[in-house]
Write an enzyme that holds these catalytic residues in place. Structure first.
Site, short mmCIF file in Angstrom:
data_model
loop_
_atom_site.label_atom_id
_atom_site.label_comp_id
_atom_site.label_asym_id
_atom_site.label_seq_id
_atom_site.Cartn_x
_atom_site.Cartn_y
_atom_site.Cartn_z
N HIS A 194 0.83 -1.20 0.00
CA HIS A 194 0.00 0.00 0.00
C HIS A 194 0.87 1.26 0.00
CE1 HIS A 194 -3.06 -2.89 1.09
NE2 HIS A 194 -4.00 -1.96 0.97
N HIS A 288 -0.17 -2.51 8.40
CA HIS A 288 1.22 -2.93 8.48
C HIS A 288 1.94 -2.34 9.69
CE1 HIS A 288 1.00 -4.75 4.44
NE2 HIS A 288 0.28 -3.70 4.13
#
Length: 417
Positions: A194, A288
């Site tokens: 991302h 994350h």
């Protein structure tokens, strides 16, 4: 009692047209008298003014200092991610992996980027190469192919690292597909795709949008060059002077037809780049771990630096930088660093009168080593002279400097081609 106004040019003739108080340029004026005049621009419509206002706002947004933006990317990835790892943020709709923006924008982010970048690159490069599609395909289009390759290479490598160096929460499952299919979790070093795609796409959008800088000056160059050729003038430093008649016709046609489309695409690119920055903040907060996001951000920035700051600006290597074409329209602007004391005279030294000009990667130009009090004052971008001699000296100095730059650019262009 009002007196009759005295004509400015009584010696031209006695006809009614010649006695009017206008600047010379009528049919009774000889070529030597009219030499040096320039045609005026057409009136600007309200719609054009509004469009240029939007374009100016988009330029301020997308061409924000790139080096500072890169530093902000890295700093915010580290700081915000550390806070997100230790401070629980409230779980909102954007924290869900199936939210609308994540499913239909981030996961196909490179597709959205190509949707705007490819037509903008093709149309702008086709215009500044004067319709030479071979030069456009060879010198400009490969940049998109290279950017796409790096996107595919790094995202695939991230998946390989996660799959090869991870494990399932249930030891009986040794592969990621089987673990996920059984409803378990796969724990691995998941470098943030991302963060990479958002930063990579944002930087590519910024760099590929640079041809729009000073795009409006092409119209002025066309008008002046057409005038110069109509009066058989070969002097001057117009960047279009080296084009032949066919290239001039192609440029005039393409600029008029494609500029509205190019402007629309640029506005879309600016809006998309702003959206990527907003989505990056959400990625920092909810997805994350810190180390996974920082590594992906470093890889995206190094990829951008290698291509747009090292590879493309290197002479002799293809492809070229965005904005390079058959002519140079993104030339530097000039200042007149002369003093303004009342005792100005024509003995002003030409050497050292103008300081070196430096253009940064964000399209801004400034004079260096010139004290502020030594610069000629200006009004609306035009220099204010207090003496005709100073004006003559400044014009001569500027013309010689422009001619020297033009010769250097022509030599560089001949060496590159």
């Amino acid at each position: 009692m009002a007196t009759k106004r005295r004509p400015l040019r009584p010696n031209i003739g006695t006809s009614s047209g010649s006695n009017m108080n206008f600047r010379p340029g009528g049919p009774d004026i000889t070529r030597s008298e009219a030499r040096g005049t320039r045609p005026t621009a057409a009136p600007t419509s309200i719609r054009e003014i509004l469009v240029m206002g939007v374009i100016h706002l988009c330029k301020k947004t997308i061409f924000f200092n790139t080096d500072l933006k890169v530093a902000l990317y890295l700093g915010s990835l580290f700081v915000v991610s550390v806070i997100g790892d230790f401070v629980p943020f409230p779980k909102t709709y954007f924290a869900r992996s199936d939210n609308l923006f994540n499913m239909y924008f981030v996961k196909v982010g490179w597709g959205w980027t190509l949707l705007f970048v490819v037509p903008f690159l093709v149309l702008s490069a086709y215009t500044i190469t004067c319709g030479d599609h071979k030069r456009m395909l060879r010198h400009h289009f490969p940049r998109i192919v290279i950017a796409t390759f790096f996107w595919f290479f790094w995202t695939k490598l991230f998946n390989i690292v996660e799959t090869s160096y991870g494990r399932c929460t249930v030891k009986s499952f040794q592969s990621k597909p089987s673990c996920l299919k059984a409803g378990h979790l796969w724990q691995g070093f998941d470098i943030s795709g991302h963060a990479f795609i958002l930063i990579h796409s944002s930087l590519v959008l910024i760099e590929e949008a640079r041809p729009i800088i000073k795009w409006e000056t092409i119209k002025e160059h066309l008008r002046n060059e057409m005038h110069n050729r109509s009066v058989s003038e070969n002097a001057g430093t117009n960047p279009l002077r080296g084009l032949n008649d066919e290239q001039m016709r192609s440029l005039q046609f393409l600029y008029k037809r494609l500029t509205p489309i190019i402007r629309t695409l640029f506005i879309g690119m600016a809006a998309l780049q702003l959206l990527w920055d907003i989505m990056l903040v959400g990625t920092m907060l909810y997805y994350h771990r810190m180390i996974e996001k920082v590594i992906s951000g470093i890889i995206a920035i190094l990829t951008w630096y290698f291509t747009y700051r090292f590879w493309y600006p290197t002479r002799g290597l293809l492809p070229e930088e965005p904005g390079n074409g058959t002519f140079f329209y993104q030339r530097e602007t000039h200042v007149f660093p002369f003093k303004r004391p009342s005792h100005l005279s024509g003995t002003t030294s030409a050497s050292g009168a103008s300081g070196p000009m430096r253009a940064n990667p964000n399209g801004k130009v400034g004079a260096t080593n010139v004290p502020k009090d030594q610069q000629m004052p200006t009004f609306m971008g035009m220099p204010l002279f207090t003496s005709p001699k100073v004006a003559t000296a400044a014009a001569s100095l500027l013309q010689s400097a422009q001619q020297k730059r033009e010769q250097q650019q022509q030599q560089q262009f001949g060496a590159d081609s």
